[in-house]
Motif scaffolding. Sequence first.
Motif, PDB file in Angstrom:
ATOM      1  N   LYS A   5       0.828  -1.204   0.000  1.00  0.00           N
ATOM      2  CA  LYS A   5       0.000   0.000   0.000  1.00  0.00           C
ATOM      3  C   LYS A   5       0.862   1.253   0.000  1.00  0.00           C
ATOM      4  O   LYS A   5       0.608   2.196  -0.758  1.00  0.00           O
ATOM      5  CB  LYS A   5      -0.920  -0.005   1.218  1.00  0.00           C
ATOM      6  CG  LYS A   5      -1.866   1.188   1.286  1.00  0.00           C
ATOM      7  CD  LYS A   5      -2.820   1.054   2.462  1.00  0.00           C
ATOM      8  CE  LYS A   5      -3.805   2.213   2.508  1.00  0.00           C
ATOM      9  NZ  LYS A   5      -4.769   2.081   3.633  1.00  0.00           N
ATOM     10  N   THR A  30     -11.297   3.855  -8.084  1.00  0.00           N
ATOM     11  CA  THR A  30     -10.866   2.454  -8.190  1.00  0.00           C
ATOM     12  C   THR A  30     -11.106   1.672  -6.904  1.00  0.00           C
ATOM     13  O   THR A  30     -11.115   0.436  -6.925  1.00  0.00           O
ATOM     14  CB  THR A  30      -9.371   2.373  -8.543  1.00  0.00           C
ATOM     15  OG1 THR A  30      -8.597   3.057  -7.536  1.00  0.00           O
ATOM     16  CG2 THR A  30      -9.103   3.012  -9.903  1.00  0.00           C
ATOM     17  N   GLY A  31     -11.285   2.363  -5.810  1.00  0.00           N
ATOM     18  CA  GLY A  31     -11.585   1.684  -4.544  1.00  0.00           C
ATOM     19  C   GLY A  31     -10.437   1.615  -3.571  1.00  0.00           C
ATOM     20  O   GLY A  31     -10.628   1.491  -2.363  1.00  0.00           O
ATOM     21  N   SER A  32      -9.209   1.689  -4.052  1.00  0.00           N
ATOM     22  CA  SER A  32      -8.037   1.677  -3.172  1.00  0.00           C
ATOM     23  C   SER A  32      -6.822   2.162  -3.941  1.00  0.00           C
ATOM     24  O   SER A  32      -6.807   2.141  -5.183  1.00  0.00           O
ATOM     25  CB  SER A  32      -7.765   0.275  -2.615  1.00  0.00           C
ATOM     26  OG  SER A  32      -7.263  -0.574  -3.627  1.00  0.00           O
ATOM     27  N   GLU A  34      -3.921   0.735  -4.080  1.00  0.00           N
ATOM     28  CA  GLU A  34      -3.272  -0.381  -4.762  1.00  0.00           C
ATOM     29  C   GLU A  34      -3.965  -0.704  -6.084  1.00  0.00           C
ATOM     30  O   GLU A  34      -3.313  -1.041  -7.083  1.00  0.00           O
ATOM     31  CB  GLU A  34      -3.280  -1.639  -3.877  1.00  0.00           C
ATOM     32  CG  GLU A  34      -2.562  -1.472  -2.540  1.00  0.00           C
ATOM     33  CD  GLU A  34      -3.521  -1.173  -1.405  1.00  0.00           C
ATOM     34  OE1 GLU A  34      -3.337  -1.739  -0.324  1.00  0.00           O
ATOM     35  OE2 GLU A  34      -4.470  -0.364  -1.619  1.00  0.00           O
ATOM     36  N   GLN A  35      -5.295  -0.561  -6.085  1.00  0.00           N
ATOM     37  CA  GLN A  35      -6.069  -0.926  -7.279  1.00  0.00           C
ATOM     38  C   GLN A  35      -5.806   0.022  -8.441  1.00  0.00           C
ATOM     39  O   GLN A  35      -5.991  -0.349  -9.604  1.00  0.00           O
ATOM     40  CB  GLN A  35      -7.568  -0.929  -6.931  1.00  0.00           C
ATOM     41  CG  GLN A  35      -8.472  -1.491  -8.015  1.00  0.00           C
ATOM     42  CD  GLN A  35      -8.186  -2.943  -8.338  1.00  0.00           C
ATOM     43  OE1 GLN A  35      -7.804  -3.721  -7.461  1.00  0.00           O
ATOM     44  NE2 GLN A  35      -8.355  -3.317  -9.600  1.00  0.00           N
ATOM     45  N   LEU A  38      -3.560  -1.593 -10.722  1.00  0.00           N
ATOM     46  CA  LEU A  38      -4.009  -2.889 -11.218  1.00  0.00           C
ATOM     47  C   LEU A  38      -5.070  -2.742 -12.297  1.00  0.00           C
ATOM     48  O   LEU A  38      -5.355  -3.695 -13.031  1.00  0.00           O
ATOM     49  CB  LEU A  38      -4.567  -3.735 -10.063  1.00  0.00           C
ATOM     50  CG  LEU A  38      -3.570  -4.078  -8.946  1.00  0.00           C
ATOM     51  CD1 LEU A  38      -4.277  -4.827  -7.827  1.00  0.00           C
ATOM     52  CD2 LEU A  38      -2.409  -4.902  -9.490  1.00  0.00           C
ATOM     53  N   GLU A  39      -5.658  -1.541 -12.396  1.00  0.00           N
ATOM     54  CA  GLU A  39      -6.703  -1.297 -13.390  1.00  0.00           C
ATOM     55  C   GLU A  39      -6.104  -1.207 -14.801  1.00  0.00           C
ATOM     56  O   GLU A  39      -4.957  -0.816 -14.984  1.00  0.00           O
ATOM     57  CB  GLU A  39      -7.438   0.017 -13.083  1.00  0.00           C
ATOM     58  CG  GLU A  39      -8.319  -0.032 -11.856  1.00  0.00           C
ATOM     59  CD  GLU A  39      -9.600  -0.814 -12.084  1.00  0.00           C
ATOM     60  OE1 GLU A  39      -9.828  -1.291 -13.223  1.00  0.00           O
ATOM     61  OE2 GLU A  39     -10.383  -0.947 -11.119  1.00  0.00           O
TER      62      GLU A  39
END
Length: 365
Positions: A5, A30-32, A34-35, A38-39
């Motif tokens: 994170k 994206t919600g976080s 980290e995400q 990843l998107e």
Amino acid sequence: MDSEKLLAILRLQATKNIGDILAKKLITATGSVEQVFLEKKNTLHKINGIGTHVTQHLFDENNLKRAEEELTYIQQNNSVFSYFLDDEYPQQLKHCIDAPILFFKEGSLNLNNDKIISIVGTRNMSSYGRDFCNQLVEDLKEHNPIIVSGFAYGVDICAHKAAIKNNLQTIAVLAHGLDEIYPKTHKKYIHQVNENGGFITEFWHDEQPMRENFLKRNRIVAGLSKATIIIESAKKGGSLVTADIANSYNRDVFALPGRATDVYSKGCNSLIKNNQAHLLTSAEDVVKMLNWDIPKASIPIQNKLFVDLNETEQKIHDYLQQSGKQLLDIIALDCNLPTYQLSSILIQMELKGAIKPLPGKMFEV
């Protein structure tokens, strides 16, 4: 906070063309954090403000390498930091849309005190300004405020020293990393500040005091505080920028008046003349304007005005009542709601007469 994170946060900070506002938008969408990495790029492009010019920098390997190096330093030196979604992140600063997503700190900081004021001004302060600054802090001592400033020459260091002298906590907001110090002559005050408060900076450990960093620092000085006090200033200067920022955050601004012929009173006089600052003549002006003279027990607690608000609507109403007018994206972040869902809720609250919309996607009770 786990390494994955923190690395993602640092990558965002290192990415060109992504400031704190856009970074928060990415995290929310994206919600976080980290995400975000990843998107797929095509998904990110659907987010307002995100285009190919942003994503090409977002996945730059050089940013990842720099972030990994800073992460290693943080872990090896047990650096202390605050993330904008953490509970301990300063509440006043959290309400500012452009507040840093991450900042570093050292010292004996305690930001639970809600009586936080910033004192700034010219580096070329006069004896008039110095005497007033010292007297002001001494007279405010009984209210135990935290004194924030920028650790620069003149008014800044005078405010820090006055706070230390009166056993008040003081916070120095830096325009460089914690491994640097500017100006060099203020090294002798580092221990005293750390013993009576500490240092805050959004810049990585070895960041140099670049010119543009000082303007970025000013928003933290203004954002941490409920009120910003300008002791002396010429017609142009960094302290006037800080006053403008504080006004944009809907915080109180005070200015010390001076003779019309005094170069370093022209800025303060102009702020007062243009209704951009309250006239400051004594500590009593600050105390009364900020309601520090009213015991907490005697402040009436307002009952629910809108009995037909559901739990989520009431949560948003209470949040806006406490923080004042706020941007849609910040409401979504602080109330932990997706933007699309919040928009619908706000429309219902507007129809009920609980809130009203303002220009620029802002809302207030």
